[in-house]
Enzyme design. Structure first.
Site, mmCIF file in Angstrom:
data_model
loop_
_atom_site.group_PDB
_atom_site.id
_atom_site.type_symbol
_atom_site.label_atom_id
_atom_site.label_comp_id
_atom_site.label_asym_id
_atom_site.label_seq_id
_atom_site.Cartn_x
_atom_site.Cartn_y
_atom_site.Cartn_z
ATOM 1 C CG ASP A 19 -1.975 1.124 1.228
ATOM 2 O OD1 ASP A 19 -2.168 1.606 -0.134
ATOM 3 O OD2 ASP A 19 -2.802 1.301 2.187
ATOM 4 C CG ASN A 21 2.142 1.448 -5.000
ATOM 5 O OD1 ASN A 21 2.896 1.199 -4.201
ATOM 6 N ND2 ASN A 21 1.496 0.506 -5.673
ATOM 7 C CG HIS A 36 -0.009 1.938 -9.169
ATOM 8 N ND1 HIS A 36 -0.389 1.567 -7.886
ATOM 9 C CD2 HIS A 36 -1.180 2.750 -9.521
ATOM 10 C CE1 HIS A 36 -1.500 2.011 -7.272
ATOM 11 N NE2 HIS A 36 -1.939 2.858 -8.416
ATOM 12 C CG LEU A 130 9.420 -17.183 -3.429
ATOM 13 C CD1 LEU A 130 9.606 -17.142 -1.950
ATOM 14 C CD2 LEU A 130 9.652 -15.783 -3.943
ATOM 15 N NE ARG A 187 -3.031 -1.190 4.306
ATOM 16 C CZ ARG A 187 -4.405 -1.315 3.898
ATOM 17 N NH1 ARG A 187 -5.211 -2.162 4.179
ATOM 18 N NH2 ARG A 187 -4.690 -0.625 2.752
ATOM 19 C CB SER A 195 -7.848 -3.407 2.731
ATOM 20 O OG SER A 195 -7.686 -2.207 3.377
HETATM 21 C C1 IPE Z 1 -5.560 -2.725 -0.576
HETATM 22 O O1 IPE Z 1 -5.049 -1.488 -0.406
HETATM 23 C C2 IPE Z 1 -5.301 -3.068 -1.825
HETATM 24 C C3 IPE Z 1 -4.083 -3.558 -2.362
HETATM 25 C C4 IPE Z 1 -2.862 -3.205 -1.730
HETATM 26 C C5 IPE Z 1 -4.142 -3.993 -3.730
HETATM 27 P P1 IPE Z 1 -6.247 -0.282 -0.547
HETATM 28 O O2 IPE Z 1 -5.426 0.951 -0.695
HETATM 29 O O3 IPE Z 1 -6.972 -0.512 -1.810
HETATM 30 O O4 IPE Z 1 -7.197 -0.198 0.665
HETATM 31 P P2 IPE Z 1 -8.073 0.767 1.303
HETATM 32 O O5 IPE Z 1 -9.040 1.377 0.580
HETATM 33 O O6 IPE Z 1 -6.901 1.991 1.893
HETATM 34 O O7 IPE Z 1 -8.551 0.119 2.490
HETATM 35 C C1 IPE Z 2 -1.449 0.335 -3.158
HETATM 36 O O1 IPE Z 2 -1.247 1.376 -3.185
HETATM 37 C C2 IPE Z 2 -1.525 -0.531 -4.746
HETATM 38 C C3 IPE Z 2 -2.955 -0.649 -5.155
HETATM 39 C C4 IPE Z 2 -4.228 -0.773 -4.381
HETATM 40 C C5 IPE Z 2 -3.211 -1.265 -6.604
HETATM 41 P P1 IPE Z 2 -2.362 2.617 -3.299
HETATM 42 O O2 IPE Z 2 -2.701 2.880 -4.949
HETATM 43 O O3 IPE Z 2 -3.582 2.162 -2.491
HETATM 44 O O4 IPE Z 2 -1.807 3.847 -2.756
HETATM 45 P P2 IPE Z 2 -2.455 4.937 -1.822
HETATM 46 O O5 IPE Z 2 -2.950 4.120 -0.680
HETATM 47 O O6 IPE Z 2 -3.584 5.526 -2.379
HETATM 48 O O7 IPE Z 2 -1.420 5.733 -1.244
HETATM 49 MG MG MG Z 3 -4.143 2.428 -0.759
#
Ligand code: IPE
Ligand code: IPE
Ligand code: MG
Length: 242
Positions: A19, A21, A36, A130, A187, A195
């Site tokens: 999370d 990105n 990403h 792995l 996380r 999530s």
């Molecule tokens: C969880 O992160 C999903 C992934 C990392 C792929 P999210 O960014 O989507 O989760 P919430 O919305 O903050 O709960």
């Molecule tokens: C996680 O990073 C990647 C995906 C959910 C695909 P986010 O895109 O959720 O990044 P934030 O949480 O918005 O910073």
């Molecule tokens: Mg996120």
């Protein structure tokens, strides 16, 4: 009674909610997709390094069943990135003997991406250095819902007796059948929630929530998390650590 910790037992299965990105990119004046793309570099490094730490199973959350709520631009960009990653990694996965599997609902994904996923799973099926599981269009509740549907159909067809339904049987109906439960869930980016990631499988996992955003999560960050895990007492409901 001697205090036991996970010190002697490395985390065999590490699962990661990658999370942060989007925020990483926005903070640098870049569009979210750039975060990403940067995150994929970290995936490559962590996958390569994981076996050095005794990790046998690595599960990464790439796209959730809830992530369709994002802008069409971001979703399309992510899907394109997944296609590129899968195509581009096949050689490395064979070189490093990584077995790749996908969990999640594939039905809503585009045909091209689905066939690339199938091909990579088949190509790497015999690799054993792995076990990499990529959660793509994965949601824990969705996974359980699909499993319950399959179990109900099995009962209806006379292939499953309700009296035979055990926890192990339910596990076998999940996308993660054959994959042991995670020991450690990481996380990144300072969010303290699951999530919808592996709610059944991670019932007894240890959780860590580093502040680092995924695009900055280098191997040395992973080492820090593995060290935190080492100091945890895992009791599994018993009065002393197991
Ligand atoms: C969880 O992160 C999903 C992934 C990392 C792929 P999210 O960014 O989507 O989760 P919430 O919305 O903050 O709960
Ligand atoms: C996680 O990073 C990647 C995906 C959910 C695909 P986010 O895109 O959720 O990044 P934030 O949480 O918005 O910073
Ligand atoms: Mg996120």
């Amino acid at each position: 009674m001697s205090k036991q910790s996970s010190e002697d037992k490395p985390a065999r299965h590490v699962a990661i909610v990658m999370d942060g990105n989007g925020r990483w990119a926005t903070a640098r004046g870049l569009e979210r997709l750039k975060g990403h793309v940067k995150g994929v570099d970290r995936v490559r490094e962590i996958v390569k390094a994981a076996p050095d730490f005794g990790i046998e199973y690595l599960t990464i959350f790439a796209f959730s069943t809830e992530n369709w709520k994002r802008s069409a631009r971001e979703v399309t960009g992510l899907m394109k990135m997944f296609r590129r990653y899968i195509l581009g990694e096949a050689e490395t996965m064979m070189r490093d003997q990584v077995r790749v599997r996908f969990i999640g609902d594939r039905a809503p994904l585009d045909k091209k991406l689905r066939s690339l996923m199938d091909e990579l799973e088949i190509l790497t099926a015999k690799n054993s250095q792995l076990n990499l599981t990529v959660a793509l269009n994965y949601g824990g509740r969705d996974e359980i819902t699909r499993a319950v549907g399959r179990m109900a159909r099995a009962v209806k067809m006379g292939m499953l007796d309700p009296s035979e339904i055990t926890e192990a049987k339910i596990s076998n109906f999940l996308d993660t059948a054959d994959i042991p439960d995670p020991d450690l869930v990481i996380r990144t980016s300072g969010e303290h929630r699951t999530s919808n990631f592996l709610p059944w499988q991670a019932a007894y996992a240890e959780y860590v929530f580093p502040e680092t955003a995924w695009p900055d999560f280098t191997v040395s960050e992973l080492v820090k998390m593995l060290n935190l895990y080492k100091d945890r007492d895992r009791r599994f409901g018993a009065s002393v650590a197991k």
